[in-house]
Design a protein around this motif. Structure first.
Motif, short mmCIF file in Angstrom:
data_model
loop_
_atom_site.label_atom_id
_atom_site.label_comp_id
_atom_site.label_asym_id
_atom_site.label_seq_id
_atom_site.Cartn_x
_atom_site.Cartn_y
_atom_site.Cartn_z
N TRP A 32 0.83 -1.20 0.00
CA TRP A 32 0.00 0.00 0.00
C TRP A 32 0.87 1.26 0.00
N THR A 33 2.05 1.14 0.61
CA THR A 33 2.90 2.32 0.74
C THR A 33 4.12 2.33 -0.18
N CYS A 34 4.40 1.21 -0.84
CA CYS A 34 5.63 1.11 -1.64
C CYS A 34 5.30 0.83 -3.11
N ASP A 35 5.43 1.86 -3.93
CA ASP A 35 5.15 1.72 -5.36
C ASP A 35 6.10 0.75 -6.05
N GLY A 36 7.36 0.74 -5.62
CA GLY A 36 8.34 -0.15 -6.23
C GLY A 36 7.98 -1.61 -6.05
N CYS A 37 7.59 -1.98 -4.85
CA CYS A 37 7.23 -3.38 -4.58
C CYS A 37 5.89 -3.73 -5.22
N ALA A 38 4.97 -2.78 -5.26
CA ALA A 38 3.69 -3.03 -5.93
C ALA A 38 3.94 -3.28 -7.43
N ASN A 39 4.85 -2.53 -8.01
CA ASN A 39 5.22 -2.72 -9.41
C ASN A 39 5.89 -4.08 -9.59
N PHE A 40 6.78 -4.44 -8.68
CA PHE A 40 7.43 -5.75 -8.73
C PHE A 40 6.38 -6.87 -8.72
N GLN A 41 5.37 -6.74 -7.86
CA GLN A 41 4.33 -7.76 -7.78
C GLN A 41 3.56 -7.87 -9.11
N ARG A 42 3.19 -6.72 -9.69
CA ARG A 42 2.49 -6.75 -10.98
C ARG A 42 3.35 -7.41 -12.06
N GLN A 43 4.62 -7.05 -12.09
CA GLN A 43 5.52 -7.61 -13.10
C GLN A 43 5.74 -9.10 -12.89
N ALA A 44 5.88 -9.52 -11.65
CA ALA A 44 6.08 -10.94 -11.36
C ALA A 44 4.86 -11.76 -11.76
N ARG A 45 3.67 -11.23 -11.48
CA ARG A 45 2.44 -11.92 -11.90
C ARG A 45 2.36 -12.01 -13.42
N TRP A 46 2.71 -10.90 -14.10
CA TRP A 46 2.65 -10.89 -15.55
C TRP A 46 3.65 -11.88 -16.15
N LEU A 47 4.86 -11.92 -15.59
CA LEU A 47 5.86 -12.86 -16.10
C LEU A 47 5.41 -14.31 -15.89
N ARG A 48 4.78 -14.56 -14.78
CA ARG A 48 4.27 -15.92 -14.50
C ARG A 48 3.18 -16.28 -15.51
N GLN A 49 2.27 -15.35 -15.78
CA GLN A 49 1.22 -15.60 -16.77
C GLN A 49 1.81 -15.77 -18.16
N LEU A 50 2.80 -14.96 -18.50
CA LEU A 50 3.45 -15.04 -19.80
C LEU A 50 4.12 -16.40 -19.97
N ALA A 51 4.82 -16.86 -18.95
CA ALA A 51 5.48 -18.17 -19.02
C ALA A 51 4.46 -19.29 -19.17
N ALA A 52 3.35 -19.18 -18.46
CA ALA A 52 2.31 -20.21 -18.56
C ALA A 52 1.70 -20.22 -19.96
N ARG A 53 1.45 -19.04 -20.52
CA ARG A 53 0.89 -18.96 -21.87
C ARG A 53 1.89 -19.49 -22.90
N TYR A 54 3.14 -19.16 -22.72
CA TYR A 54 4.17 -19.64 -23.64
C TYR A 54 4.25 -21.17 -23.58
N GLY A 55 4.21 -21.71 -22.37
CA GLY A 55 4.26 -23.16 -22.20
C GLY A 55 3.05 -23.86 -22.80
#
Length: 90
Positions: A32-55
């Motif tokens: 809630w207070t850290c934009d950097g970590c919130a961005n990291f979470q969004r990117q990590a979720r997106w990378l996980r979804q991307l890898a699953a779609r690629y697979g």
């Protein structure tokens, strides 16, 4: 308060297994207070979804849009809003 290092570890761990109630609460407060970590979470979720779609042989998903409705998130530094580095004009 959770440090960014611990928060990113919890984000990563939480993608592999459910987090306990206390860890989830501390992480939510930090996000809630850290934009950097919130961005990291969004990117990590997106990378996980991307890898699953690629697979699965599917087309790549679109990248996550900056911000998520949070009034403080989604703001980008001036150089990230399309400003060009010096010497790279049109």
């Amino acid at each position: 308060m959770l440090t960014c290092e611990k928060a990113t570890r919890l984000i990563s761990d939480g993608m592999e297994q459910p987090l306990g109630l206390g860890a989830r609460a501390r992480l939510r407060m930090h996000l809630w207070t850290c934009d950097g970590c919130a961005n990291f979470q969004r990117q990590a979720r997106w990378l996980r979804q991307l890898a699953a779609r690629y697979g699965a042989g599917l087309a790549p998903a679109a990248a996550p849009a900056p911000g998520d409705g949070h009034p403080q998130r989604g703001a980008q530094p001036a150089d990230a809003r399309g400003a060009r580095p010096e010497g790279k004009g049109t």
